[in-house]
Motif scaffolding. Structure first.
Motif, PDB file in Angstrom:
ATOM      1  N   ARG A   1       0.837  -1.188   0.000  1.00 36.41           N
ATOM      2  CA  ARG A   1       0.000   0.000   0.000  1.00 36.41           C
ATOM      3  C   ARG A   1       0.875   1.242   0.000  1.00 36.41           C
ATOM      4  NH1 ARG A   1      -5.056  -2.447   0.670  1.00 36.41           N
ATOM      5  NH2 ARG A   1      -4.547  -4.543  -0.091  1.00 36.41           N
ATOM      6  N   VAL A   2       0.582   2.152  -0.921  1.00 32.67           N
ATOM      7  CA  VAL A   2       1.382   3.365  -1.079  1.00 32.67           C
ATOM      8  C   VAL A   2       0.456   4.583  -1.103  1.00 32.67           C
ATOM      9  CG1 VAL A   2       3.205   2.162  -2.352  1.00 32.67           C
ATOM     10  CG2 VAL A   2       1.296   3.196  -3.612  1.00 32.67           C
ATOM     11  N   THR A   3       1.042   5.752  -0.888  1.00 33.47           N
ATOM     12  CA  THR A   3       0.267   6.989  -0.961  1.00 33.47           C
ATOM     13  C   THR A   3      -0.067   7.302  -2.422  1.00 33.47           C
ATOM     14  OG1 THR A   3       2.311   8.291  -1.032  1.00 33.47           O
ATOM     15  CG2 THR A   3       1.291   7.929   1.133  1.00 33.47           C
ATOM     16  N   LEU A   4      -1.132   8.078  -2.613  1.00 39.60           N
ATOM     17  CA  LEU A   4      -1.583   8.446  -3.959  1.00 39.60           C
ATOM     18  C   LEU A   4      -1.642   9.959  -4.086  1.00 39.60           C
ATOM     19  CD1 LEU A   4      -4.589   6.054  -4.779  1.00 39.60           C
ATOM     20  CD2 LEU A   4      -2.543   6.351  -6.164  1.00 39.60           C
ATOM     21  N   ASP A   5      -0.896  10.519  -5.039  1.00 40.72           N
ATOM     22  CA  ASP A   5      -1.025  11.954  -5.294  1.00 40.72           C
ATOM     23  C   ASP A   5      -2.193  12.191  -6.257  1.00 40.72           C
ATOM     24  OD1 ASP A   5      -0.096  11.168  -7.785  1.00 40.72           O
ATOM     25  OD2 ASP A   5       1.913  11.973  -7.490  1.00 40.72           O
ATOM     26  N   SER A   6      -2.447  13.440  -6.598  1.00 38.04           N
ATOM     27  CA  SER A   6      -3.615  13.771  -7.429  1.00 38.04           C
ATOM     28  C   SER A   6      -3.554  13.093  -8.803  1.00 38.04           C
ATOM     29  CB  SER A   6      -3.732  15.289  -7.596  1.00 38.04           C
ATOM     30  OG  SER A   6      -2.558  15.824  -8.191  1.00 38.04           O
ATOM     31  N   LYS A   7      -2.369  13.019  -9.385  1.00 40.90           N
ATOM     32  CA  LYS A   7      -2.224  12.369 -10.689  1.00 40.90           C
ATOM     33  C   LYS A   7      -2.519  10.878 -10.579  1.00 40.90           C
ATOM     34  CE  LYS A   7       1.047  11.544 -14.464  1.00 40.90           C
ATOM     35  NZ  LYS A   7       2.441  11.736 -14.943  1.00 40.90           N
ATOM     36  N   GLY A   8      -2.000  10.262  -9.516  1.00 40.82           N
ATOM     37  CA  GLY A   8      -2.244   8.835  -9.301  1.00 40.82           C
ATOM     38  C   GLY A   8      -3.715   8.526  -9.090  1.00 40.82           C
ATOM     39  N   ARG A   9      -4.416   9.413  -8.345  1.00 38.30           N
ATOM     40  CA  ARG A   9      -5.846   9.204  -8.110  1.00 38.30           C
ATOM     41  C   ARG A   9      -6.635   9.296  -9.412  1.00 38.30           C
ATOM     42  NH1 ARG A   9      -4.520  12.483  -3.568  1.00 38.30           N
ATOM     43  NH2 ARG A   9      -5.399  14.366  -4.507  1.00 38.30           N
ATOM     44  N   LYS A  10      -6.261  10.255 -10.264  1.00 37.55           N
ATOM     45  CA  LYS A  10      -6.965  10.429 -11.540  1.00 37.55           C
ATOM     46  C   LYS A  10      -6.752   9.227 -12.457  1.00 37.55           C
ATOM     47  CE  LYS A  10      -7.366  13.573 -15.497  1.00 37.55           C
ATOM     48  NZ  LYS A  10      -6.869  14.831 -16.116  1.00 37.55           N
ATOM     49  N   VAL A  11      -5.516   8.765 -12.550  1.00 34.07           N
ATOM     50  CA  VAL A  11      -5.200   7.607 -13.406  1.00 34.07           C
ATOM     51  C   VAL A  11      -5.939   6.366 -12.917  1.00 34.07           C
ATOM     52  CG1 VAL A  11      -3.352   6.013 -14.094  1.00 34.07           C
ATOM     53  CG2 VAL A  11      -2.955   8.487 -14.150  1.00 34.07           C
ATOM     54  N   LEU A  12      -5.961   6.175 -11.600  1.00 31.18           N
ATOM     55  CA  LEU A  12      -6.631   5.011 -11.018  1.00 31.18           C
ATOM     56  C   LEU A  12      -8.124   5.024 -11.317  1.00 31.18           C
ATOM     57  CD1 LEU A  12      -6.846   2.535  -9.210  1.00 31.18           C
ATOM     58  CD2 LEU A  12      -6.767   4.038  -7.216  1.00 31.18           C
ATOM     59  N   PHE A  13      -8.753   6.172 -11.122  1.00 30.54           N
ATOM     60  CA  PHE A  13     -10.197   6.242 -11.359  1.00 30.54           C
ATOM     61  C   PHE A  13     -10.517   5.988 -12.832  1.00 30.54           C
ATOM     62  CE2 PHE A  13     -14.055   8.488 -12.591  1.00 30.54           C
ATOM     63  CZ  PHE A  13     -14.965   7.921 -11.709  1.00 30.54           C
ATOM     64  N   LEU A  14      -9.769   6.619 -13.745  1.00 33.90           N
ATOM     65  CA  LEU A  14     -10.065   6.463 -15.172  1.00 33.90           C
ATOM     66  C   LEU A  14      -9.879   5.021 -15.625  1.00 33.90           C
ATOM     67  CD1 LEU A  14      -8.440   9.710 -16.641  1.00 33.90           C
ATOM     68  CD2 LEU A  14     -10.879   9.217 -16.315  1.00 33.90           C
ATOM     69  N   LYS A  15      -8.936   4.313 -15.055  1.00 35.68           N
ATOM     70  CA  LYS A  15      -8.671   2.928 -15.457  1.00 35.68           C
ATOM     71  C   LYS A  15      -9.840   2.015 -15.105  1.00 35.68           C
ATOM     72  CE  LYS A  15      -5.196  -0.733 -15.192  1.00 35.68           C
ATOM     73  NZ  LYS A  15      -3.873  -1.134 -14.645  1.00 35.68           N
ATOM     74  N   TYR A  16     -10.488   2.302 -13.982  1.00 34.38           N
ATOM     75  CA  TYR A  16     -11.588   1.448 -13.524  1.00 34.38           C
ATOM     76  C   TYR A  16     -12.910   2.229 -13.466  1.00 34.38           C
ATOM     77  CZ  TYR A  16      -7.706  -1.530 -12.134  1.00 34.38           C
ATOM     78  OH  TYR A  16      -6.567  -2.292 -12.137  1.00 34.38           O
ATOM     79  N   ALA A  17     -13.033   3.246 -14.296  1.00 34.66           N
ATOM     80  CA  ALA A  17     -14.174   4.171 -14.220  1.00 34.66           C
ATOM     81  C   ALA A  17     -15.546   3.492 -14.307  1.00 34.66           C
ATOM     82  CB  ALA A  17     -14.037   5.245 -15.300  1.00 34.66           C
ATOM     83  N   PRO A  18     -15.801   2.583 -15.263  1.00 35.48           N
ATOM     84  CA  PRO A  18     -17.147   1.971 -15.334  1.00 35.48           C
ATOM     85  C   PRO A  18     -17.523   1.234 -14.044  1.00 35.48           C
ATOM     86  CG  PRO A  18     -15.922   1.557 -17.352  1.00 35.48           C
ATOM     87  CD  PRO A  18     -14.937   2.127 -16.369  1.00 35.48           C
ATOM     88  N   ILE A  19     -16.587   0.464 -13.500  1.00 39.52           N
ATOM     89  CA  ILE A  19     -16.848  -0.297 -12.270  1.00 39.52           C
ATOM     90  C   ILE A  19     -17.052   0.648 -11.096  1.00 39.52           C
ATOM     91  CG2 ILE A  19     -15.880  -1.934 -10.608  1.00 39.52           C
ATOM     92  CD1 ILE A  19     -14.324  -3.177 -12.974  1.00 39.52           C
ATOM     93  N   LEU A  20     -16.132   1.585 -10.937  1.00 39.43           N
ATOM     94  CA  LEU A  20     -16.182   2.484  -9.787  1.00 39.43           C
ATOM     95  C   LEU A  20     -17.416   3.390  -9.828  1.00 39.43           C
ATOM     96  CD1 LEU A  20     -12.417   3.501  -9.411  1.00 39.43           C
ATOM     97  CD2 LEU A  20     -13.709   1.812  -8.093  1.00 39.43           C
ATOM     98  N   THR A  21     -17.809   3.817 -11.011  1.00 39.11           N
ATOM     99  CA  THR A  21     -19.000   4.669 -11.126  1.00 39.11           C
ATOM    100  C   THR A  21     -20.237   3.948 -10.621  1.00 39.11           C
ATOM    101  OG1 THR A  21     -18.062   5.862 -13.022  1.00 39.11           O
ATOM    102  CG2 THR A  21     -20.445   5.990 -12.711  1.00 39.11           C
ATOM    103  N   LEU A  22     -20.409   2.689 -11.018  1.00 41.43           N
ATOM    104  CA  LEU A  22     -21.542   1.903 -10.545  1.00 41.43           C
ATOM    105  C   LEU A  22     -21.499   1.704  -9.032  1.00 41.43           C
ATOM    106  CD1 LEU A  22     -21.612  -0.813 -13.354  1.00 41.43           C
ATOM    107  CD2 LEU A  22     -23.328   0.961 -12.982  1.00 41.43           C
ATOM    108  N   LEU A  23     -20.305   1.402  -8.516  1.00 39.73           N
ATOM    109  CA  LEU A  23     -20.157   1.186  -7.072  1.00 39.73           C
ATOM    110  C   LEU A  23     -20.407   2.468  -6.292  1.00 39.73           C
ATOM    111  CD1 LEU A  23     -17.011  -1.144  -6.929  1.00 39.73           C
ATOM    112  CD2 LEU A  23     -19.422  -1.780  -6.901  1.00 39.73           C
TER     113      LEU A  23
END
Length: 436
Positions: A209-231
């Motif tokens: 587990r590592v810290t996430l900066d703003s760029k990391g958070r954006k990349v993570l969300f976009l990669k799993y956007a369909p799943i995360l949006t539903l959740l």
């Protein structure tokens, strides 16, 4: 060899008792700083033309929402050496706000409750950051999660006891209960601080587990956007429903002929059932299998909630049995995402990040919905029959969440298979290069 395995099992049991006990008690005590006021009815009081109880609840949650918004950044980037200081500072500020709630008159003490919500909004994420990414996190997170169920009822029961038996005013009751809880909460935070770091086996099974900066958070969300949006949409609805149940249960059910400890008894039984169910997931070494079974569990809870709410009149349930079934169904669905789901999600897809980002996101979205609902009620001056309102909302939320989570489960399975195939293709390319 047998002795080595025995010693390792013993160390895991001790870690569960230490970390799980400290996590459970920590968030239980956070509730003692946040929720006792919900036991008071504040009958006959208004706040600038609005119902006083609704105003206090809305403004406290507004502070909580703002904290959740900033928590997306704070918890994602919080370093382990700063966790304990943040933990203690938040707890002390929360109790100071409760003292202000007792000192100030009703035109100003609502502001103190805003500060209380603001100070406690990140506590869940901080506590979870101490225990995530471990082989036994399923059990630890389960203990942390069920504290939310248990503590809600206990906080109300203590509030009722303080007012009915100790004759403490409804304005000073939260500060008195918080005063007893504060030193114990600080002690639990220190115990979490002293936990050993995740082992090599923990990292292999659950990912580092590592810290996430703003760029990391954006990349993570976009990669799993369909799943995360539903959740996120589903959790938005579950959290609004849970908040209505917790904050207005004394309006939803007639408590005049009930014991002050009824809430605690029901929530204790619900707690033990959910803890037993979630603890079984420690036997799932396969992260994808664990995720799919968790989604099945959530869908079952949502379907049960819809059925009981829609058929309440024909089922002829007693108020206590109705409350038990609704609480169990709601908290199974809600706590799955607050505890074990995202820890497994990170491990399954080998995500570089932390659980705090996901939980802060779903909490911010959900509490924003609660504030919007309560504010709309007051602005439009809508008269509410709380029991009927809860049943209608529970029926709709259960039905919609069943659809959302079913689609999300399918997408998770397809994403996992696509990731697996991509990994195999990469390995074949590497092997082909070596063979040349």
């Amino acid at each position: 060899m047998k002795q080595l395995i025995k010693n390792r099992n013993l160390s895991e049991v001790l870690l569960i008792l230490w970390a799980g006990g400290a996590a459970l008690l920590s968030y239980s005590l956070v509730y003692a700083l946040r929720k006792p006021y919900t036991a008071a009815s504040f009958e006959g009081l208004e706040f600038f033309g609005s119902d006083y109880k609704v105003a206090v609840t809305t403004i406290q949650i507004l502070g909580y929402v703002i904290a959740k918004f900033f928590g997306i950044k704070i918890i994602s980037e919080l370093k382990k050496e700063n966790r304990f200081r943040f933990f203690v500072g938040s707890a002390v500020l929360a109790e100071a706000a409760l003292v202000g709630f007792g000192l100030l008159d009703t035109h100003w003490n609502v502001i103190a409750m805003f500060v209380n919500g603001l100070s406690l909004g990140c506590m869940w994420g901080v506590i979870f950051s101490f225990i995530e990414g471990r082989k036994v996190t399923d059990i630890l997170a389960s203990l942390l999660g069920v504290s939310m169920v248990f503590s809600s009822g206990v906080a109300k029961s203590f509030g009722l006891f303080a007012m009915n038996e100790m004759h403490i005013s409804q304005f000073w009751m939260p500060a008195v209960i918080g005063g007893f809880a504060l030193p114990l909460l600080v002690l639990m935070g220190y115990m979490l601080k002293r936990l050993p770091q995740p082992t090599a086996e923990d990292i292999a099974l659950r990912n580092e587990r590592v810290t996430l900066d703003s760029k990391g958070r954006k990349v993570l969300f976009l990669k799993y956007a369909p799943i995360l949006t539903l959740l996120f949409i589903g959790n938005f609805m579950l959290l609004v429903l849970r908040d209505i149940k917790e904050d207005f249960l004394v309006y939803i059910l007639d408590m005049s002929n009930q014991s002050s400890w009824m809430f605690a008894r029901i929530d204790t039984i619900v707690t033990l059932i959910i803890l037993g169910i979630f603890a079984l997931f420690i036997f799932f070494r396969s992260n994808i299998r664990a995720l799919l079974w968790l989604m099945t569990l959530v869908i079952a809870g949502c379907l049960t909630m819809t059925y009981v709410s829609y058929h309440y009149d024909t089922l002829d349930l007693s108020p206590v049995m109705w409350l038990f079934i609704e609480s169990l169904s709601l908290y199974i669905a809600y706590l799955t995402f607050q505890t074990v789901f995202f820890d497994r999600f990170i491990a399954c897809f080998r995500i570089k990040g932390n659980v705090g980002f996901f939980i802060a996101m779903i909490d911010f979205i959900g509490y924003l919905g609660t504030v919007t609902l309560l504010s709309t009620k007051e602005l439009l001056n809508i008269e509410v029959e709380w029991f009927a309102l809860f049943n209608h909302i529970a029926c709709g939320v259960g039905a919609l969440c069943t659809v959302l989570f079913t689609v999300a489960g399918i997408l998770i399975y397809r994403k996992y298979n696509a990731t697996l195939e991509a990994k195999k293709a990469d390995e074949m390319c590497v092997n082909a290069q070596y063979s040349m």
